[in-house]
Write an enzyme that holds these catalytic residues in place. Structure first.
Site, PDB file in Angstrom:
ATOM      1  N   HIS A 145       0.853  -1.189   0.000  1.00 23.91           N
ATOM      2  CA  HIS A 145       0.000   0.000   0.000  1.00 23.91           C
ATOM      3  C   HIS A 145       0.884   1.232   0.000  1.00 23.91           C
ATOM      4  O   HIS A 145       1.996   1.211   0.539  1.00 23.91           O
ATOM      5  CB  HIS A 145      -0.912   0.003   1.226  1.00 23.91           C
ATOM      6  CG  HIS A 145      -2.047   0.978   1.145  1.00 23.91           C
ATOM      7  ND1 HIS A 145      -1.908   2.306   1.486  1.00 23.91           N
ATOM      8  CD2 HIS A 145      -3.341   0.816   0.754  1.00 23.91           C
ATOM      9  CE1 HIS A 145      -3.073   2.916   1.309  1.00 23.91           C
ATOM     10  NE2 HIS A 145      -3.951   2.046   0.867  1.00 23.91           N
TER      11      HIS A 145
ATOM     12  N   ASP B  68      -8.014  -4.603  -0.517  1.00 21.73           N
ATOM     13  CA  ASP B  68      -8.477  -4.964  -1.851  1.00 21.73           C
ATOM     14  C   ASP B  68      -8.298  -6.451  -2.134  1.00 21.73           C
ATOM     15  O   ASP B  68      -8.974  -7.010  -2.998  1.00 21.73           O
ATOM     16  CB  ASP B  68      -7.712  -4.164  -2.910  1.00 21.73           C
ATOM     17  CG  ASP B  68      -7.900  -2.676  -2.735  1.00 21.73           C
ATOM     18  OD1 ASP B  68      -9.060  -2.244  -2.623  1.00 21.73           O
ATOM     19  OD2 ASP B  68      -6.897  -1.943  -2.705  1.00 21.73           O
TER      20      ASP B  68
END
Length: 432
Positions: free
Chosen positions: A308, A366
């Site tokens: 991320h 995700d």
């Protein structure tokens, strides 16, 4: 430390000048060097592409510690909110700063519920899109069009009108998102019902059909609510910064949120869960994972759903999303679903393989959300729409906070110019 003012000072030596820059301290997190007067005092800018080291505003909404894997909304850990609260309660928290008492929440919930309907003329707006239009294109246009229907709440200087707009956006975005889905699959629109909760109402508007009654499933409704909570706000990301930048001009909130939706549509931002799902489908089965992992190490394949921009540790939302994924698949799918098996094994390898550990490629939210949404019946093109639905409350709260900040001014970044210096104009007939 400046002994005269007890204010921490950073000293910058630039040319023959020595500049004193105040150091600002937040509740938690890194100190911030205040460079607002840098240009005036030194005739120099700072250079920070992507704003990775720049605090663009001060905010009391959301705090992220990427190294420690911490995400707080108004001080509350995201996992505690997702496991114990409801999305509408989180909406109230983000908008107002505190969790509501029972009376305040009942009033707020009733207000949102009573704003979920769309104007009858607004429904005709959807017919202007091609039947195969992407749902995000429809949502983007529809949210911007809200400003043409609600002239009574466009004055950003009026506190009451700001709150009315905030409530309308939170209430109407599920109806708009569901209509975008229905239009894309050629099914009639389903109107909201006031006797259903926020997430349950949205699922019904998406999946009810005239031919048969829609049966609510508490597990799916709860899962949808958790997904909304996990995506409600995420500090000053690309879409939130876009909302704030648009809002700094004084434009109405419907236009600001439409700008945020446009930014979210980018595959590097809101489309990551769709990319993660596609990756798992391409791998297909567990026995193909070693080949895929080696391909990642050889830079032949891209690893989606891991790592991320901010988190350098395990994404705190990922654990909740993993549990939610299992719960959904247990109800509507096969617990032995190949995609889930691939996801679990890939996660195990990533958390134990030195290649991934050294690069801090931990699973993010995700990674599991794509599988979960697919199992619930949503096609991949709806994933970013659901993200936008959930993030609307964060955008609205950030916009509201910015408007009410006395230090707020129109955003005007500067640049490092690398084009030609001043040069004379040559007439067309004299150019070689």
């Amino acid at each position: 430390m400046d002994k005269m003012t007890d204010t921490a000072i950073a000293t910058l030596h630039y040319g023959d000048k020595s500049l004193q820059l105040p150091i600002l301290k937040g509740t938690v997190g890194p100190d911030v060097i205040d460079v607002r007067k840098l240009y005036a005092e030194s005739d120099a800018f700072t250079f920070d592409p992507g704003f990775t080291s720049t605090a663009s505003c001060q905010s009391a909404l959301t705090y992220i510690d990427g190294d420690a894997g911490i995400l707080l909304h108004r001080g509350y850990p995201i996992d505690e909110l997702a496991n114990n609260s409801s999305f509408l309660e989180v909406c109230y928290l983000l908008l107002n700063g505190e969790l509501p008492n029972a009376a305040d929440f009942a009033k707020f919930e009733g207000n949102i519920t009573n704003h979920t309907m769309l104007h009858d003329q607004f429904d005709r707006f959807f017919q202007g899109f091609r039947r195969d239009a992407h749902p995000m294109a429809i949502v983007l246009g529809a949210v911007g069009a809200l400003s043409a229907f609600y002239h009574d709440s466009l004055d950003t200087s009026d506190e009451h009108q700001r709150m009315v707009s905030a409530h309308r956006l939170i209430a109407k975005i599920p109806t708009i998102a569901a209509r975008a889905y229905k239009y894309s699959v050629g099914q009639p629109f389903v109107s909201p019902r006031n006797d259903l909760g926020y997430a349950e109402n949205f699922l019904r508007m998406c999946f009810a059909v005239p031919a048969e009654d829609w049966k609510p499933n508490p597990t799916l409704s709860k899962a949808m609510d958790k997904i909304f909570i996990l995506h409600a706000d995420h500090e000053q990301n690309a879409s939130t910064s876009t909302v704030r930048m648009a809002g700094s001009t004084g434009v109405n909130p419907f236009a600001c949120i439409a700008a945020g939706i446009a930014a979210l549509w980018g595959p590097a931002h809101g489309g990551a869960n769709e990319e993660a799902l596609n990756m798992l489908k391409e791998i297909g089965t567990v026995d193909k994972i070693p080949e895929f992992v080696q391909g990642v190490k050889d830079r032949k394949y891209k690893l989606m759903g891991f790592g991320h921009r901010v988190y350098k540790n395990y994404d705190p939302r990922a654990k909740v999303m993993q549990e939610t994924c299992h719960q959904v698949l247990a109800v509507v799918g096969d617990p032995d679903e190949p995609l889930l098996q691939v996801a679990q094994e890939l996660e195990r390898i990533a958390l134990s393989d030195e290649y991934f550990i050294s690069r801090k490629l931990y699973p993010n939210v995700d990674f599991y959300s794509g599988i979960t949404l697919s199992a619930m019946g949503f096609p991949p093109e709806m994933f970013t729409v659901l993200f936008a639905l959930a993030r609307t409350v964060g955008w609205v709260s950030q916009w509201k906070e910015m408007i009410e900040d006395p230090q707020q001014k129109i955003n005007r970044p500067r640049q490092l110019y690398t084009g030609p210096a001043k040069r004379p104009y040559v007439p067309l007939d004299k150019r070689g």
